[in-house]
Scaffold this active site. Structure first.
Site, PDB file in Angstrom:
ATOM      1  N   HIS A 203      34.180  37.196 -10.891  1.00  0.00           N
ATOM      2  CA  HIS A 203      34.427  38.643 -10.914  1.00  0.00           C
ATOM      3  C   HIS A 203      34.866  39.094 -12.304  1.00  0.00           C
ATOM      4  CE1 HIS A 203      34.976  39.457  -6.327  1.00  0.00           C
ATOM      5  NE2 HIS A 203      33.816  38.882  -6.624  1.00  0.00           N
ATOM      6  N   HIS A 297      42.338  35.065  -7.769  1.00  0.00           N
ATOM      7  CA  HIS A 297      42.293  33.949  -8.700  1.00  0.00           C
ATOM      8  C   HIS A 297      43.642  33.755  -9.401  1.00  0.00           C
ATOM      9  CE1 HIS A 297      37.935  33.304  -8.384  1.00  0.00           C
ATOM     10  NE2 HIS A 297      37.832  34.635  -8.303  1.00  0.00           N
TER      11      HIS A 297
END
Length: 357
Positions: A203, A297
């Site tokens: 992303h 993350h």
């Protein structure tokens, strides 16, 4: 009472000679020669048509969009990298309140980010094609050189995503499992265990890389609106002067000038619409980058994703694409250049800014 004497009467002529006096009086007050003796200057230089209310509104919207999309990509890259690095550190050590964006099923993540590269191709693709077709005057080799940038960017995207998946699958471990047969991501997850690997943030990579590409390609709009006036001036100069005219259109042929005039008029409204859509797209990606920093993350995973995006962008737009022999060209390069790089200069007390290429 004494009668007022006529003025501007030639000495020796009678005031009563009204026909002669009146004719001379009119000619004597003229500040220029009679029309029969005026110099033929070949007509007046054309001027732009008055702006309509709709065109003024569109110009205002484009001006706002330029402030966002055309923000210097180099500074934007620094801001992105700093936000990912420092923001991720803070979010790793401090609890962040959950919001709608914390859910991976949110519409922006499912509809925009998971299809981010498709959205980029859907906007940047037509933008590059239409601008290259216009400033290249339909020449196939110029169009292909511009589209090659998007093709190479797609190749880099696929390569990086494959590399990230390879790192995660082959350099991790199945948690609390010692069996070697399960030290594979697919088999570990299929057995109901948890796989712990370096999941580099795709992303962060695709959001930053796509945003920087849009900023670079969007710079084709700088100086675009002035092409119309330059076309009019070039047509006028070619009709009224036998000398070589000045301006960046003076070296193109009459056929290319006619092609440019028609294509520019037909395609500019679509380019304006595409630019507005590209700006909205970039704003959505900025919002999703913030969501990625806050909720997804670890810091190191987002750090590597952002670093890969920025390095790829810089290596292409500031090195690779500057070598025309490799089959590439920079945005806004065609058979003429309308927004060349010049240092900021002060002319008549006014500072002028030009693009950096």
């Amino acid at each position: 009472m004494s009668k007022r004497k006529p003025i501007n009467v030639v000495a020796g002529s009678s005031p009563k000679n009204t026909s002669v006096g009146s004719s001379y009086y009119k000619n004597a007050n003229l500040n220029f020669r009679p029309s029969s003796m005026q110099e033929n200057r070949g007509g007046t230089r054309p001027v732009a048509e008055p702006s309509s209310i709709s065109s003024v509104i569109v110009s205002m919207i484009l001006h706002i969009c330029r402030k966002s999309l055309l923000y210097d990509p180099r500074l934007k890259a620094v801001i992105y990298f700093g936000a990912v690095f420092f923001g991720s550190i803070v979010c790793d050590v401090m609890p962040i309140p959950k919001t709608y964006f914390a859910r991976s099923s949110n519409i922006f993540n499912q509809f925009f980010i998971k299809w981010a590269w498709g959205w980029l191709l859907a906007t940047a693709g037509p933008w590059i094609l239409l601008t290259a077709y216009t400033i290249g005057c339909g020449k196939k080799e110029i169009i292909l050189k511009h589209l090659a940038r998007l093709g190479l960017a797609t190749l880099f995207w696929m390569s990086w995503i494959s590399f990230m998946n390879y790192i995660e699958s082959n350099y991790g471990r199945c948690v609390n499992v010692r069996e070697r047969s399960l030290q594979n991501k697919v088999k570990c997850l299929a057995a109901g265990h948890f796989w712990n690997g370096l999941d580099v943030s795709g992303h962060a990579f695709i959001i930053i890389y796509s945003s920087l590409i849009l900023s670079e390609e969007g710079y084709s709009l700088v100086g675009w609106e002035a092409i119309k006036n330059n076309i009019m001036n070039e047509e006028y100069n070619r009709k009224t002067s036998t000398q070589v005219t000045k301006g960046y259109l003076n070296k193109i042929s009459d056929e290319d000038l006619d092609f440019l005039k028609k294509t520019y008029k037909d395609l500019t409204p679509y380019l304006r619409g595409l630019f507005i859509i590209m700006t909205i797209q970039q704003i959505i990606w900025d919002v999703m980058l913030v969501a990625t920093i806050l909720y997804y993350h670890t810091m190191i995973e987002k750090f590597f994703g952002a670093a890969a995006a920025i390095l790829t962008w810089y290596a292409t737009y500031y090195w690779l694409y500057r070598f025309p022999n490799l089959g590439f060209c920079m945005p806004s390069e065609g058979i003429f250049k309308y927004n060349e790089l010049r240092e900021n200069t002060k002319e008549n007390g006014v500072r002028s800014s030009y693009r950096r290429y």
